[in-house]
Design an enzyme around this catalytic site. Sequence first.
Site, PDB file in Angstrom:
ATOM      1  N   PRO A  74      -0.023   3.825 -10.447  1.00 18.65           N
ATOM      2  CA  PRO A  74      -1.128   3.093  -9.581  1.00 18.65           C
ATOM      3  C   PRO A  74      -0.699   3.253  -8.200  1.00 18.65           C
ATOM      4  O   PRO A  74       0.434   3.516  -7.682  1.00 18.65           O
ATOM      5  CB  PRO A  74      -1.106   1.585 -10.030  1.00 18.65           C
ATOM      6  N   CYS A  75      -2.076   3.470  -7.715  1.00 19.75           N
ATOM      7  CA  CYS A  75      -1.958   3.953  -6.243  1.00 19.75           C
ATOM      8  C   CYS A  75      -1.663   2.970  -5.409  1.00 19.75           C
ATOM      9  O   CYS A  75      -1.293   3.031  -4.016  1.00 19.75           O
ATOM     10  CB  CYS A  75      -3.243   4.404  -5.857  1.00 19.75           C
ATOM     11  N   GLN A  76      -2.069   1.549  -5.596  1.00 22.12           N
ATOM     12  CA  GLN A  76      -1.844   0.486  -4.692  1.00 22.12           C
ATOM     13  C   GLN A  76      -0.335   0.287  -4.307  1.00 22.12           C
ATOM     14  O   GLN A  76       0.832   0.775  -4.740  1.00 22.12           O
ATOM     15  CB  GLN A  76      -2.340  -1.040  -5.106  1.00 22.12           C
TER      16      GLN A  76
END
Length: 353
Positions: A78-80
């Site tokens: 995930p990018c967060q």
Amino acid sequence: MNAIDLFAGCGGLSRGFMDAGFQIIVGVDNDQAALDTFARNHIGAVALKADLSNPQTFDLIRNVVSGRSIDVIIAGPPCQGFSLTGPRHFDDKRNKLYLAVFDAVKEYHPKGFIIENVPGMATLYNGQIKNEILSKFESLGYNVKCQILCAADYGVPQIRHRLIFMGVKKDIGYPHFPSALFSPANYRTCREAISDLPSRINDIGKEVDSYSSDPKTDYQKLMRKASSVLFNHVAAKHSQMVQNTIALVPEGGNYKDLPAGWGESRKFHVAWTRYHGDKPSNTIDTGHRNHFHYEYNRIPTVRENARLQSFTDDFVFLGTRTQQNRQVGNAVPPLLGYYLALSLRAIIEGGND
Ligand SMILES: C[S@@+](CC[C@H](N)C(=O)[O-])C[C@H]1O[C@@H](n2cnc3c(N)ncnc32)[C@H](O)[C@@H]1O
């Protein structure tokens, strides 16, 4: 060829790799519902529930791999949570989800790897994160390239852009992305993808059901494979007010087409968007509350969105409707995964894609 899938979700990316002949040894994720779906659809692979930010997870993976060589690592972290705090940004422990992929590549020395992320990551902090990923993996002995690919170019009936990193061991060769097979003039459309599925007007349907017509297009035939049973095609129940509002939006339209005073509660750029039957869908997201069927006054069912993501009908999603929608929206379209897998395999085997 053996592969492991980190941040596997329900396994869209690994399904593509399986279809291209790879054996998925293990898929790791911390979401139980996604792993249940992964296990149901990846026979022979171990679905490992573990936190990839915890170093002990690597002991668990090691146990499953049990000495086998790993040819390819695939991952969709995930990018967060990306943050820049000092000169060694990538090593900041808040970026540890990416570090899990780095540590796995360092440990297993695969011949190649694929990492998938949202396109925004390419320009995050003026590209510093992207550049750090490139140089970090290069320092491990890989030629690495990244490119934003559009799923529609590979036959997926959806405009979905994703940033893909491909790494190949320096003594094996150079990354090379698959060539586009479709162009905007002949992209697959929503109608081509889902027009054979029952409308669910006056009947929300059942989790396990039957088809009510034959497939109408080559894509529908491809998606049905040998399926004789329809899963996950259950319609949401909307209030009359919501149905009336959707009815006011023309094909391909959105909240801007609503009369003044309507749909006031949702006014962001994707709100009240109705797919266009003769175009690919918008990017399937994890919420599914803002996009509507091109013809019916309801949101698409999980199966309709799965079709738009190129999951064949034998791929069954488990969990609550919310969890199923999250799995579909998070996934790499299996068709895109398949063409990435073919390209990577060709490079590893010394051929052409
Ligand atoms: C973008 S999705 C991956 C989708 C997958 N590649 C596919 O094609 O279906 C990211 C996944 O990372 C998982 N995840 C997030 N944080 C995690 C962590 N700390 N450890 C393990 N998995 C995590 C989420 O549950 C989610 O399924």
